[in-house]
Design an enzyme around this catalytic site. Structure first.
Site, short mmCIF file in Angstrom:
data_model
loop_
_atom_site.label_atom_id
_atom_site.label_comp_id
_atom_site.label_asym_id
_atom_site.label_seq_id
_atom_site.Cartn_x
_atom_site.Cartn_y
_atom_site.Cartn_z
N GLU A 281 0.78 -1.81 -0.14
CA GLU A 281 0.24 0.40 -0.08
C GLU A 281 0.86 1.43 -0.35
O GLU A 281 0.43 2.57 -0.57
CB GLU A 281 -0.72 0.05 1.54
CG GLU A 281 -2.27 -1.40 1.36
CD GLU A 281 -2.77 -0.97 0.15
OE1 GLU A 281 -2.99 -0.40 -1.08
OE2 GLU A 281 -2.87 -2.07 -0.60
N TRP A 284 2.01 1.97 -3.74
CA TRP A 284 1.16 2.53 -4.16
C TRP A 284 0.82 4.47 -4.49
O TRP A 284 0.91 5.14 -5.27
CB TRP A 284 -0.51 1.89 -3.75
CG TRP A 284 -1.18 0.81 -4.12
CD1 TRP A 284 -1.41 -0.06 -4.10
CD2 TRP A 284 -1.57 0.89 -5.90
NE1 TRP A 284 -1.75 -1.26 -4.92
CE2 TRP A 284 -2.31 -0.32 -6.30
CE3 TRP A 284 -1.88 1.58 -6.97
CZ2 TRP A 284 -2.15 -0.86 -7.00
CZ3 TRP A 284 -2.17 1.41 -8.00
CH2 TRP A 284 -2.57 0.27 -8.40
N TRP A 312 -20.33 11.74 -20.49
CA TRP A 312 -20.69 11.63 -19.28
C TRP A 312 -22.66 12.48 -19.57
O TRP A 312 -22.14 13.04 -19.79
CB TRP A 312 -19.14 12.89 -18.67
CG TRP A 312 -18.19 12.37 -18.64
CD1 TRP A 312 -17.14 12.78 -19.25
CD2 TRP A 312 -17.60 10.69 -17.47
NE1 TRP A 312 -16.26 11.78 -18.80
CE2 TRP A 312 -16.20 10.73 -18.08
CE3 TRP A 312 -18.13 10.36 -16.91
CZ2 TRP A 312 -16.27 10.13 -17.68
CZ3 TRP A 312 -17.85 9.25 -16.37
CH2 TRP A 312 -16.85 9.42 -16.46
N ASN A 347 -10.63 2.67 2.39
CA ASN A 347 -10.73 3.02 1.33
C ASN A 347 -11.30 1.85 0.24
O ASN A 347 -11.75 2.42 -0.33
CB ASN A 347 -9.25 2.12 1.27
CG ASN A 347 -8.87 1.50 -0.11
OD1 ASN A 347 -8.83 2.62 -0.82
ND2 ASN A 347 -8.00 0.43 -0.51
N TRP A 365 -14.97 11.60 -13.59
CA TRP A 365 -14.11 11.07 -12.81
C TRP A 365 -13.72 12.38 -11.82
O TRP A 365 -13.26 12.62 -10.68
CB TRP A 365 -13.43 10.41 -12.75
CG TRP A 365 -11.81 10.42 -13.85
CD1 TRP A 365 -12.85 10.52 -15.71
CD2 TRP A 365 -10.44 11.52 -13.65
NE1 TRP A 365 -10.84 11.16 -15.75
CE2 TRP A 365 -10.55 11.54 -14.95
CE3 TRP A 365 -9.93 12.01 -12.58
CZ2 TRP A 365 -9.25 12.30 -14.80
CZ3 TRP A 365 -9.25 12.28 -13.00
CH2 TRP A 365 -8.69 12.78 -14.10
N TRP A 388 -8.73 8.24 -8.49
CA TRP A 388 -10.18 7.99 -9.24
C TRP A 388 -9.85 7.82 -10.83
O TRP A 388 -10.94 7.04 -11.75
CB TRP A 388 -10.22 9.80 -9.31
CG TRP A 388 -10.94 9.74 -8.05
CD1 TRP A 388 -10.84 10.65 -7.28
CD2 TRP A 388 -12.43 10.25 -8.32
NE1 TRP A 388 -11.64 10.69 -6.31
CE2 TRP A 388 -12.73 10.01 -6.84
CE3 TRP A 388 -13.57 9.75 -8.53
CZ2 TRP A 388 -14.17 10.47 -6.04
CZ3 TRP A 388 -14.70 10.05 -8.55
CH2 TRP A 388 -14.96 9.88 -6.98
C1 FAD Z 1 -10.87 6.97 -5.23
C2 FAD Z 1 -9.89 7.03 -4.22
C3 FAD Z 1 -9.60 8.26 -3.61
C4 FAD Z 1 -8.86 8.29 -2.90
N1 FAD Z 1 -7.31 9.52 -2.86
C5 FAD Z 1 -6.62 8.96 -2.17
C6 FAD Z 1 -5.74 10.82 -1.70
O1 FAD Z 1 -6.33 12.33 -2.05
N2 FAD Z 1 -4.79 10.88 -0.56
C7 FAD Z 1 -4.67 9.83 -0.29
O2 FAD Z 1 -3.29 9.52 0.95
N3 FAD Z 1 -4.99 8.61 -0.35
C8 FAD Z 1 -6.21 8.16 -1.62
N4 FAD Z 1 -6.70 7.31 -1.51
C9 FAD Z 1 -6.04 5.78 -1.00
C10 FAD Z 1 -6.77 4.88 -0.19
O3 FAD Z 1 -7.42 5.00 0.29
C11 FAD Z 1 -5.75 6.05 2.17
O4 FAD Z 1 -4.00 5.68 1.28
C12 FAD Z 1 -6.08 5.24 2.30
O5 FAD Z 1 -7.88 4.94 3.16
C13 FAD Z 1 -6.13 5.11 3.54
O6 FAD Z 1 -6.21 5.45 4.99
P1 FAD Z 1 -4.86 4.64 5.74
O7 FAD Z 1 -3.94 5.39 6.14
O8 FAD Z 1 -5.45 3.68 6.46
O9 FAD Z 1 -4.17 3.20 4.97
P2 FAD Z 1 -3.33 1.76 4.83
O10 FAD Z 1 -3.93 0.78 4.91
O11 FAD Z 1 -2.76 2.14 6.74
O12 FAD Z 1 -2.08 2.31 4.22
C14 FAD Z 1 -0.87 2.95 4.30
C15 FAD Z 1 -0.81 3.90 3.35
O13 FAD Z 1 -0.54 3.34 1.98
C16 FAD Z 1 -0.91 4.31 1.33
N5 FAD Z 1 -1.59 3.40 0.89
C17 FAD Z 1 -2.95 2.81 0.88
N6 FAD Z 1 -3.80 2.46 0.10
C18 FAD Z 1 -3.39 3.06 -0.90
C19 FAD Z 1 -4.10 3.63 -2.01
N7 FAD Z 1 -4.72 3.11 -2.80
N8 FAD Z 1 -3.41 4.45 -2.73
C20 FAD Z 1 -2.78 4.88 -2.69
N9 FAD Z 1 -1.55 4.91 -1.38
C21 FAD Z 1 -2.47 4.38 -0.77
C22 FAD Z 1 -1.58 5.88 2.02
O14 FAD Z 1 -0.75 6.39 1.74
C23 FAD Z 1 -1.79 4.84 3.76
O15 FAD Z 1 -1.43 6.10 4.77
C24 FAD Z 1 -7.75 7.42 -3.42
C25 FAD Z 1 -8.70 6.36 -2.90
C26 FAD Z 1 -9.51 5.99 -3.26
C27 FAD Z 1 -10.26 4.75 -4.51
#
Ligand code: FAD
Length: 483
Positions: A281, A284, A312, A347, A365, A388
């Site tokens: 993650e 990502w 759209w 997420n 989007w 997105w």
């Molecule tokens: C439509 C959409 C929009 C999103 N917008 C953002 C945003 O603006 N900012 C953001 O930080 N994340 C975004 N995410 C990714 C993800 O949802 C969040 O990073 C995550 O929910 C953060 O929760 P956590 O810190 O508990 O994650 P954990 O599960 O604890 O993951 C650890 C870290 O990994 C990174 N991470 C995890 N999942 C993703 C992912 N899919 N993409 C990129 N990095 C990830 C984050 O930095 C997160 O803090 C988005 C996802 C979607 C589907």
């Protein structure tokens, strides 16, 4: 008149509001010059990018926390607004500073600003030095064998894994030699980053505590707790089974390298697959920045040209209902209301809510991306845009367009007893679990027992998912045939 030896160094804080693992701070300390800690509120299009309303709240609180940390070292954070180069020039003039240090950023407008500043300061004989730290790997270093950027995640992850451990994080300094007479600072309160009338952020503090100490505490708690079984539970929104570190990462209150390193050497306590999944993650996030860096149009242009002619619908009323969590699909509404209440959304639910907007409502989007940017406290120019586009099927590593989430089945799979829906959609709280994700199928008596009047206390579904799905597929196929 300051002597040569007394000329200070400006430590320009940006999205690195921390003392731990801060390479620019480290360089400032090692220079043995006196330090001026500075934060610049840049215009909305430059540098740190447009600041959403929810993240403005987080920025206020994070700056306040950083200020408190700096006070322990006997200094204050100098705040200034305006064009970054103008501000730096003012501080250089008034303090005689001979060096500026900062940690790099990777959003295209930010890079453009920094390049201009480096050149201008260099021409004046002021040293301008930048350092890594927002990411674990510089986006320019992980490239394919052909020297090109990665376009899909899996080979990127393999390359990241192969490249070895990121640099060891550096500890916060124990002593910082600040200048005795700091330049005049603006007041944080005058920046009006906090909402007032109404104070829509009042519930944010229920789950968010700003500051470095809190970020490290969360990391410790997560590693000692939910990291075990992360793979199993991370998709369950009612569990709070993820790290909740994204807002801290978004403003650099903690570094990704610190998080990565904290998950080392856990083999005896935490199954390796949980650690790897968590690290994937973090990767990502790195990948999203890799994309933004190499493909600067990511936040506003379809990655894939084939989506350019997509028909759209962009119905304003439907968009408004989605933003308010009034779609009639409980899991979508719970997510959108979690966003209102806490400036955050789980997420899995982000994916469901985004898919619903794009595919069930056929709303561009970019409307969703903009809304999230304004309402998420973890709003991030790379992760938000890349995610997105991923959901839209227009992204580099997109889920195919025909993968259309069914909001009822997704709800039943990931929130089986409806706890998440009950928390954020209280008008459904008393509904039995069997119908919690499909109240529109509940018999009259069941609804009445739960105090629900569909269309009055909770909306009827705004579209029929099965019909919306067919419509989305037709629109997609027509676009593909025309391309
Ligand atoms: C439509 C959409 C929009 C999103 N917008 C953002 C945003 O603006 N900012 C953001 O930080 N994340 C975004 N995410 C990714 C993800 O949802 C969040 O990073 C995550 O929910 C953060 O929760 P956590 O810190 O508990 O994650 P954990 O599960 O604890 O993951 C650890 C870290 O990994 C990174 N991470 C995890 N999942 C993703 C992912 N899919 N993409 C990129 N990095 C990830 C984050 O930095 C997160 O803090 C988005 C996802 C979607 C589907």
């Amino acid at each position: 008149m300051v002597t040569e030896a007394e000329k200070p160094v400006i430590l320009w804080f940006r999205k690195d509001l921390r003392l731990d693992d801060n390479h620019a701070l480290n360089a400032a300390c090692r220079s043995e010059l006196q330090v001026i800690p500075l934060y610049i509120r840049e215009s909305s299009t430059a540098g740190t990018g447009p600041l959403g309303a929810a993240q403005a709240w987080w920025l206020h609180n994070s700056l306040e926390s950083l200020e408190m940390k700096l006070r322990e070292f006997g200094a204050k954070l100098v705040l200034a607004s305006g064009d970054a180069l103008d501000v730096l020039q003012d501080v250089i003039r008034s303090s005689g500073a001979k060096m500026v240090v900062w940690n790099r950023r990777y959003d295209p407008p930010g890079i453009a600003v920094d390049t201009r500043i480096k050149r201008a300061l260099g021409e004046q004989g002021i040293a301008a030095k930048s350092f890594a730290g927002q990411l674990m790997h510089e986006p320019s270093t992980l490239l394919t064998g052909a020297g090109t950027p990665y376009r899909t995640y899996t080979p990127f992850w393999r390359a990241l894994e192969k490249s070895g451990e990121p640099d060891e994080p550096i500890e916060a300094p124990t002593k910082i030699n600040f200048v005795a007479q700091l330049p005049k600072s603006e007041s944080l309160a005058a920046w009006k980053l906090l909402p007032s009338k109404p104070n829509w952020a009042k519930d944010f503090a229920d789950i968010w505590t700003p500051g470095e100490d809190e970020a490290h505490q969360r990391l410790d708690d997560f590693v000692e707790g939910s990291l075990q079984d992360y793979r199993l539970n991370r998709d369950l929104p009612s569990r709070r089974a993820t790290s909740m570190l994204s807002p801290y990462l978004a403003l650099g209150v903690i570094s990704p390298a610190r998080i990565w390193h904290k998950t080392r050497g856990l083999a005896k306590r935490v199954p390796a697959e949980d650690v790897v999944h968590f690290r994937k993650e973090l990767a990502w996030r790195e990948f999203s920045y890799h994309l933004l860096y190499h493909f600067p149009k990511l936040p506003y242009a379809n990655w894939s040209d084939r989506m350019n002619g997509f028909p759209w619908h962009n119905d304003e009323k439907q968009f408004a209902a989605w933003t308010r969590g009034m779609t009639g699909y409980p899991i979508v509404d719970a997510g959108m209301r979690q966003l209102w209440r806490h400036g955050f959304m789980h997420n899995r639910v982000r994916m469901i809510a985004a898919s619903f907007l794009i595919k069930d409502l056929l709303i561009d989007w970019r409307r969703g991306e903009t809304w999230f940017r304004d309402t998420l406290i973890d709003a991030d120019p790379a992760s938000n845009a890349a995610s997105w586009q991923w959901v839209a099927g227009s992204g580099a590593d997109a889920s195919p367009f025909f993968r259309i989430f069914n909001p009822i089945l997704q709800g039943e799979k990931f929130d089986p007893d409806g706890s998440y829906v009950r928390e954020f959609v209280p008008e459904l709280a008393a509904l039995e679990s069997k119908y919690i994700h499909r109240p529109f199928e509940a018999p009259e008596g069941v609804l009445a027992d739960a105090g629900i009047k569909l269309g009055i206390t909770y909306p009827e579904p705004m579209v029929d998912h099965a019909i919306a799905r067919e419509r989305a597929l037709q629109a997609y196929n027509a676009t593909r045939d025309a391309a």
